[in-house]
Design a protein around this motif. Sequence first.
Motif, short mmCIF file in Angstrom:
data_model
loop_
_atom_site.label_atom_id
_atom_site.label_comp_id
_atom_site.label_asym_id
_atom_site.label_seq_id
_atom_site.Cartn_x
_atom_site.Cartn_y
_atom_site.Cartn_z
N ASN A 259 0.82 -1.20 0.00
CA ASN A 259 0.00 0.00 0.00
C ASN A 259 0.86 1.26 0.00
OD1 ASN A 259 -2.55 1.11 -0.13
ND2 ASN A 259 -2.99 0.92 2.05
N LEU A 260 1.89 1.27 0.85
CA LEU A 260 2.77 2.44 0.91
C LEU A 260 3.58 2.59 -0.38
CD1 LEU A 260 1.87 2.35 3.88
CD2 LEU A 260 4.24 2.77 4.54
N ALA A 261 4.00 1.46 -0.96
CA ALA A 261 4.74 1.51 -2.22
C ALA A 261 3.87 2.04 -3.34
CB ALA A 261 5.28 0.12 -2.56
N GLN A 262 2.61 1.64 -3.36
CA GLN A 262 1.70 2.12 -4.40
C GLN A 262 1.48 3.63 -4.31
OE1 GLN A 262 -1.64 -0.48 -3.57
NE2 GLN A 262 -1.11 -1.86 -5.26
N GLN A 263 1.70 4.19 -3.13
CA GLN A 263 1.55 5.63 -2.95
C GLN A 263 2.88 6.37 -3.12
OE1 GLN A 263 -1.34 7.30 -2.65
NE2 GLN A 263 -2.27 5.31 -3.03
N GLY A 264 3.91 5.65 -3.56
CA GLY A 264 5.15 6.30 -3.93
C GLY A 264 6.31 6.15 -2.97
N ALA A 265 6.10 5.49 -1.83
CA ALA A 265 7.19 5.32 -0.86
C ALA A 265 8.18 4.28 -1.34
CB ALA A 265 6.63 4.92 0.50
N SER A 266 9.44 4.48 -0.99
CA SER A 266 10.46 3.45 -1.18
C SER A 266 10.47 2.59 0.08
CB SER A 266 11.84 4.09 -1.39
OG SER A 266 11.87 4.85 -2.56
N ILE A 267 10.35 1.28 -0.10
CA ILE A 267 10.22 0.36 1.02
C ILE A 267 11.56 -0.29 1.33
CG2 ILE A 267 8.99 -1.64 1.93
CD1 ILE A 267 7.20 0.79 1.28
N PHE A 268 11.90 -0.32 2.61
CA PHE A 268 13.04 -1.09 3.08
C PHE A 268 12.53 -1.98 4.20
CE2 PHE A 268 17.07 -2.32 4.79
CZ PHE A 268 17.97 -2.21 3.73
N GLY A 269 12.62 -3.30 3.99
CA GLY A 269 11.99 -4.22 4.93
C GLY A 269 12.96 -5.14 5.65
N GLY A 270 12.63 -5.42 6.89
CA GLY A 270 13.36 -6.41 7.66
C GLY A 270 12.43 -7.53 8.07
N ASN A 271 12.90 -8.75 7.94
CA ASN A 271 12.05 -9.90 8.24
C ASN A 271 12.92 -11.05 8.75
OD1 ASN A 271 9.04 -10.50 7.72
ND2 ASN A 271 10.03 -12.42 7.12
N ARG A 272 12.38 -11.84 9.64
CA ARG A 272 13.15 -12.96 10.20
C ARG A 272 13.56 -13.94 9.12
NH1 ARG A 272 11.54 -17.94 11.83
NH2 ARG A 272 9.37 -17.33 11.49
N THR A 273 12.66 -14.21 8.18
CA THR A 273 12.95 -15.14 7.08
C THR A 273 13.13 -14.35 5.79
OG1 THR A 273 11.59 -16.82 8.17
CG2 THR A 273 12.14 -17.18 5.85
#
Length: 269
Positions: free
Chosen positions: A31-45
């Motif tokens: 949702n945030l990416a669709q509104q133009g944000a650059s996403i940086f994600g952290g995840n256990r897997t």
Amino acid sequence: MFRLDGKVALITGLGQTSEDGWGIGAAIAMNLAQQGASIFGGNRTLAAAERTKARIEAEGGICHVQQADVTDCASVEALVNACLERHGRIDILINNVGKSEPGCPATMGEDIWDQQIDLNLKSVYLTTHFVLPIMEKQETGGAVVNVSSIAGLRYIGKPQVAYSATKAAIMQFTKATAVIYADRRVRLNTIVPGLIYTPYTRELAKRYAPGGEEAGYMKMRDDQVPMKRMGDAWDVANAALFLAADESRYITGQELVVDGGITSSTGRV
């Protein structure tokens, strides 16, 4: 409205275990990416995070991910530093990790209690510990959105005392920190989801449904909601977008409950 062009969003718990359906973290990231944000994600897997990354990039969004243990200080610091190195700023922080284990104080082992505290609550402390000083230095400040649960507001039918306690603590942690940072251009708010249908909900059916009967379990959850249906991950993601966007610039220290009316009802839980 709600455009996030030029903004960088750091999101924990955005992984997706399969292509079937949407989890809350993955939906928020999309949702945030669709509104133009650059996403940086952290995840256990990492593989789960890569799945979300691929879905975002398939729609033309920007997303980078790395493996992160949000209960470990060094791992969280590395995640934040990697985001800074790539983008030079962090405008939005979404804390979306969490897990529920059954048990009351008399039956829950100390190890389970500690695991719940670390994953559900310490993770929020660690990310904000490293991100708030960054946001404070930015001329445009920042927005933090923490994902809690109505289990932090009321008993919802399962003995899960550690989960309930941590989710309640997240709300007060957010409220107190929001006041501290209110004059520093940094806003903090909490989303409080109710019963939400996600791939994880199907896993809950295997654990809690008599005989693992999924349809009956899902109907029971639907019937608990005054609207007579569970929400979905996009209901939560839309709330996250609102609280992250500049349109909510005068809102801080608040809880946005997304529950179909459960916490307003005196009916059976």
